[in-house]
Motif scaffolding. Structure first.
Motif, PDB file in Angstrom:
ATOM      1  N   LYS A  23     -80.575 130.543 -28.559  1.00 46.81           N
ATOM      2  CA  LYS A  23     -79.667 131.415 -27.798  1.00 46.81           C
ATOM      3  C   LYS A  23     -79.269 130.628 -26.560  1.00 46.81           C
ATOM      4  O   LYS A  23     -79.730 130.903 -25.451  1.00 46.81           O
ATOM      5  CB  LYS A  23     -80.346 132.724 -27.426  1.00 46.81           C
ATOM      6  N   PRO A  24     -78.414 129.613 -26.741  1.00 48.19           N
ATOM      7  CA  PRO A  24     -78.039 128.759 -25.608  1.00 48.19           C
ATOM      8  C   PRO A  24     -77.402 129.565 -24.472  1.00 48.19           C
ATOM      9  O   PRO A  24     -76.513 130.383 -24.703  1.00 48.19           O
ATOM     10  CB  PRO A  24     -77.044 127.781 -26.212  1.00 48.19           C
ATOM     11  N   ILE A  25     -77.889 129.308 -23.270  1.00 52.45           N
ATOM     12  CA  ILE A  25     -77.377 129.978 -22.076  1.00 52.45           C
ATOM     13  C   ILE A  25     -76.785 128.921 -21.160  1.00 52.45           C
ATOM     14  O   ILE A  25     -77.473 127.993 -20.736  1.00 52.45           O
ATOM     15  CB  ILE A  25     -78.491 130.775 -21.381  1.00 52.45           C
ATOM     16  N   VAL A  26     -75.505 129.060 -20.890  1.00 48.89           N
ATOM     17  CA  VAL A  26     -74.769 128.093 -20.069  1.00 48.89           C
ATOM     18  C   VAL A  26     -73.576 128.809 -19.453  1.00 48.89           C
ATOM     19  O   VAL A  26     -73.047 129.766 -20.023  1.00 48.89           O
ATOM     20  CB  VAL A  26     -74.308 126.885 -20.927  1.00 48.89           C
ATOM     21  N   SER A  27     -73.175 128.350 -18.294  1.00 46.39           N
ATOM     22  CA  SER A  27     -71.993 128.886 -17.631  1.00 46.39           C
ATOM     23  C   SER A  27     -71.324 127.734 -16.885  1.00 46.39           C
ATOM     24  O   SER A  27     -71.994 126.994 -16.165  1.00 46.39           O
ATOM     25  CB  SER A  27     -72.398 129.989 -16.652  1.00 46.39           C
ATOM     26  N   ALA A  28     -70.028 127.577 -17.081  1.00 49.10           N
ATOM     27  CA  ALA A  28     -69.285 126.512 -16.392  1.00 49.10           C
ATOM     28  C   ALA A  28     -67.803 126.839 -16.426  1.00 49.10           C
ATOM     29  O   ALA A  28     -67.357 127.693 -17.198  1.00 49.10           O
ATOM     30  CB  ALA A  28     -69.557 125.162 -17.052  1.00 49.10           C
ATOM     31  N   HIS A  29     -67.050 126.126 -15.603  1.00 48.24           N
ATOM     32  CA  HIS A  29     -65.601 126.323 -15.500  1.00 48.24           C
ATOM     33  C   HIS A  29     -64.994 125.005 -15.036  1.00 48.24           C
ATOM     34  O   HIS A  29     -65.654 124.255 -14.300  1.00 48.24           O
ATOM     35  CB  HIS A  29     -65.321 127.441 -14.479  1.00 48.24           C
ATOM     36  N   PRO A  30     -63.774 124.691 -15.420  1.00 48.71           N
ATOM     37  CA  PRO A  30     -63.153 123.440 -14.938  1.00 48.71           C
ATOM     38  C   PRO A  30     -63.091 123.340 -13.415  1.00 48.71           C
ATOM     39  O   PRO A  30     -63.067 122.243 -12.868  1.00 48.71           O
ATOM     40  CB  PRO A  30     -61.743 123.472 -15.538  1.00 48.71           C
ATOM     41  N   PHE A  84     -80.970 124.382 -23.055  1.00 49.01           N
ATOM     42  CA  PHE A  84     -80.159 125.604 -22.986  1.00 49.01           C
ATOM     43  C   PHE A  84     -80.851 126.834 -23.565  1.00 49.01           C
ATOM     44  O   PHE A  84     -80.408 127.947 -23.349  1.00 49.01           O
ATOM     45  CB  PHE A  84     -78.829 125.412 -23.708  1.00 49.01           C
ATOM     46  N   CYS A  85     -81.929 126.635 -24.318  1.00 54.64           N
ATOM     47  CA  CYS A  85     -82.623 127.755 -24.959  1.00 54.64           C
ATOM     48  C   CYS A  85     -84.044 127.897 -24.426  1.00 54.64           C
ATOM     49  O   CYS A  85     -84.658 126.920 -24.001  1.00 54.64           O
ATOM     50  CB  CYS A  85     -82.686 127.534 -26.472  1.00 54.64           C
ATOM     51  N   TYR A  86     -84.554 129.110 -24.514  1.00 53.79           N
ATOM     52  CA  TYR A  86     -85.945 129.370 -24.129  1.00 53.79           C
ATOM     53  C   TYR A  86     -86.861 128.559 -25.048  1.00 53.79           C
ATOM     54  O   TYR A  86     -86.821 128.714 -26.262  1.00 53.79           O
ATOM     55  CB  TYR A  86     -86.233 130.863 -24.239  1.00 53.79           C
ATOM     56  N   PRO A  87     -87.718 127.683 -24.467  1.00 58.40           N
ATOM     57  CA  PRO A  87     -88.538 126.795 -25.282  1.00 58.40           C
ATOM     58  C   PRO A  87     -89.852 127.398 -25.775  1.00 58.40           C
ATOM     59  O   PRO A  87     -90.520 126.807 -26.621  1.00 58.40           O
ATOM     60  CB  PRO A  87     -88.822 125.628 -24.336  1.00 58.40           C
ATOM     61  N   GLY A  88     -90.233 128.556 -25.264  1.00 66.19           N
ATOM     62  CA  GLY A  88     -91.498 129.169 -25.650  1.00 66.19           C
ATOM     63  C   GLY A  88     -92.525 129.069 -24.540  1.00 66.19           C
ATOM     64  O   GLY A  88     -92.320 128.405 -23.527  1.00 66.19           O
ATOM     65  N   ARG A  98     -86.352 121.597 -24.260  1.00 61.49           N
ATOM     66  CA  ARG A  98     -86.125 120.738 -25.417  1.00 61.49           C
ATOM     67  C   ARG A  98     -85.361 119.493 -24.961  1.00 61.49           C
ATOM     68  O   ARG A  98     -84.423 119.588 -24.164  1.00 61.49           O
ATOM     69  CB  ARG A  98     -85.316 121.465 -26.502  1.00 61.49           C
ATOM     70  N   PRO A  99     -85.737 118.327 -25.449  1.00 59.78           N
ATOM     71  CA  PRO A  99     -85.120 117.085 -24.979  1.00 59.78           C
ATOM     72  C   PRO A  99     -83.735 116.805 -25.560  1.00 59.78           C
ATOM     73  O   PRO A  99     -83.047 115.902 -25.106  1.00 59.78           O
ATOM     74  CB  PRO A  99     -86.113 116.011 -25.431  1.00 59.78           C
ATOM     75  N   GLU A 100     -83.290 117.590 -26.532  1.00 61.33           N
ATOM     76  CA  GLU A 100     -82.014 117.314 -27.198  1.00 61.33           C
ATOM     77  C   GLU A 100     -80.785 117.736 -26.393  1.00 61.33           C
ATOM     78  O   GLU A 100     -79.728 117.105 -26.483  1.00 61.33           O
ATOM     79  CB  GLU A 100     -81.969 118.024 -28.565  1.00 61.33           C
ATOM     80  N   CYS A 101     -80.900 118.815 -25.635  1.00 59.93           N
ATOM     81  CA  CYS A 101     -79.720 119.437 -25.014  1.00 59.93           C
ATOM     82  C   CYS A 101     -79.001 118.552 -24.001  1.00 59.93           C
ATOM     83  O   CYS A 101     -77.785 118.364 -24.103  1.00 59.93           O
ATOM     84  CB  CYS A 101     -80.111 120.733 -24.325  1.00 59.93           C
ATOM     85  N   ALA A 102     -79.715 118.083 -23.009  1.00 64.13           N
ATOM     86  CA  ALA A 102     -79.054 117.337 -21.929  1.00 64.13           C
ATOM     87  C   ALA A 102     -78.291 116.116 -22.455  1.00 64.13           C
ATOM     88  O   ALA A 102     -77.114 115.949 -22.118  1.00 64.13           O
ATOM     89  CB  ALA A 102     -80.051 116.952 -20.848  1.00 64.13           C
ATOM     90  N   PRO A 103     -78.901 115.259 -23.281  1.00 61.57           N
ATOM     91  CA  PRO A 103     -78.133 114.107 -23.774  1.00 61.57           C
ATOM     92  C   PRO A 103     -76.942 114.512 -24.650  1.00 61.57           C
ATOM     93  O   PRO A 103     -75.926 113.829 -24.670  1.00 61.57           O
ATOM     94  CB  PRO A 103     -79.149 113.307 -24.593  1.00 61.57           C
ATOM     95  N   TRP A 105     -75.145 117.547 -24.526  1.00 57.72           N
ATOM     96  CA  TRP A 105     -74.119 118.422 -23.964  1.00 57.72           C
ATOM     97  C   TRP A 105     -73.760 118.196 -22.496  1.00 57.72           C
ATOM     98  O   TRP A 105     -72.663 118.579 -22.072  1.00 57.72           O
ATOM     99  CB  TRP A 105     -74.556 119.886 -24.115  1.00 57.72           C
ATOM    100  N   HIS A 106     -74.635 117.633 -21.689  1.00 60.32           N
ATOM    101  CA  HIS A 106     -74.346 117.574 -20.251  1.00 60.32           C
ATOM    102  C   HIS A 106     -73.104 116.761 -19.912  1.00 60.32           C
ATOM    103  O   HIS A 106     -72.233 117.238 -19.170  1.00 60.32           O
ATOM    104  CB  HIS A 106     -75.551 117.046 -19.473  1.00 60.32           C
ATOM    105  N   GLN A 107     -73.017 115.542 -20.399  1.00 63.27           N
ATOM    106  CA  GLN A 107     -71.872 114.706 -20.018  1.00 63.27           C
ATOM    107  C   GLN A 107     -70.536 115.314 -20.445  1.00 63.27           C
ATOM    108  O   GLN A 107     -69.592 115.335 -19.639  1.00 63.27           O
ATOM    109  CB  GLN A 107     -72.015 113.275 -20.550  1.00 63.27           C
ATOM    110  N   PRO A 108     -70.419 115.843 -21.682  1.00 59.93           N
ATOM    111  CA  PRO A 108     -69.154 116.514 -22.007  1.00 59.93           C
ATOM    112  C   PRO A 108     -68.815 117.664 -21.055  1.00 59.93           C
ATOM    113  O   PRO A 108     -67.655 117.846 -20.688  1.00 59.93           O
ATOM    114  CB  PRO A 108     -69.381 117.021 -23.435  1.00 59.93           C
ATOM    115  N   LEU A 109     -69.829 118.425 -20.625  1.00 54.01           N
ATOM    116  CA  LEU A 109     -69.571 119.500 -19.660  1.00 54.01           C
ATOM    117  C   LEU A 109     -69.080 118.931 -18.331  1.00 54.01           C
ATOM    118  O   LEU A 109     -68.065 119.383 -17.788  1.00 54.01           O
ATOM    119  CB  LEU A 109     -70.847 120.309 -19.417  1.00 54.01           C
TER     120      LEU A 109
END
Length: 190
Positions: A23-30, A84-88, A98-103, A105-109
Motif C-alpha cells: 500500500k505505497p504511500i507517497v505525496s508529491a507535486h511538480p 513506501f509501504c509499511y515493512p512490518g 524495504r531497500p527497493e523503493c528509494a533506488p 522511485w526517488h530519482q524519477p520523483l
C-alpha cells in the motif's frame, strides 16, 4: 507527475516481503518546495492511507510549525519515505524500510520537482541514503551538524514518541535546531 504517482501507488514489487501487503504511500507535486524523506509508513498510516496522522506526525508538524492544511498540501510538502509501504513490526519497533523503493522511485520523483528547495531527512535511514559518507557516525552528531548540510538538506531525528529518551538526553535540539528549522520552512514556503 500524475502518471508516476499512479505507478508508485500501484507498485507491488516487494509484495512477498510485506506482512500487510503493498500500500505505497507517497505525496508529491511538480511545485513541491520541501520534501519530507523519512523511514516508511507506520501501521496507522498503512490502515488509514494518511501519512503522519499519528502522534509522531503531530510532533513533526509542531517541529515544522505548520497546520494540517499547510502540511498536507503537496505544493508545500512532498511525503517521500525511503520505503513506501509499511515493512512490518520488529523487536523494538517497525522493521527497516524495504531497500527497493528509494533506488526505484526517488530519482524519477525528484526529476519532476523543479521547485524543490529543501529535503528534510527524518531519521537515520533517510540520512544514510542521502548524506552517504557525509553523515556523521551517529544520528545525534548528524542532527547537531545540521548547518553543514544546508541549504539542500536538513537532518532530523524521528518524531516518534519512542524517541522521547533521545529528546530528554538532547535538550539542545528544541532550543538550537527547531527555531532554525521553523525559520527555514517559513522562508521556503513564502
Amino acid at each position: 507527475m500524475r502518471d508516476l504517482l499512479l505507478d508508485i501507488r500501484a507498485c507491488n514489487y516487494c509484495e512477498k516481503y510485506l506482512p500487510l501487503g503493498p500500500k505505497p504511500i507517497v505525496s508529491a507535486h511538480p511545485e513541491t518546495k520541501i520534501a519530507l524523506v523519512s523511514q516508511a509508513p507506520g501501521s496507522i498510516a498503512h490502515l488509514s492511507g494518511i501519512p503522519w496522522d499519528d502522534p509522531g506526525g503531530r510532533e513533526l508538524k509542531r517541529w515544522l510549525d505548520v497546520s494540517d492544511d499547510i502540511f498536507y498540501n503537496p505544493k508545500n510538502f512532498a511525503i517521500i519515505p525511503i520505503g513506501f509501504c509499511y515493512p512490518g513490526k520488529g523487536k523494538s519497533g517497525d522493521l527497516p524500510p524495504r531497500p527497493e523503493c528509494a533506488p526505484l522511485w526517488h530519482q524519477p520523483l525528484f526529476d519532476h520537482m523543479a521547485a524543490l528547495e529543501l529535503m528534510i531527512l527524518i531519521g537515520q535511514y533517510a540520512q544514510k541514503y542521502y548524506l552517504e559518507k557525509d553523515a556523521k557516525n551517529t544520528l545525534t552528531a548528524t542532527v547537531k551538524a545540521y548547518h553543514e548540510y544546508l541549504p539542500k538538506y536538513f537532518p532530523l531525528p524521528h518524531p516518534s514518541p519512542r524517541n522521547r529518551f533521545w529528546r530528554t538526553k538532547n535538550i539542545w535540539f528544541d532550543h538550537e535546531v527547531l527555531p532554525i528549522l521553523q525559520q527555514k520552512v517559513k522562508e521556503v514556503l513564502v
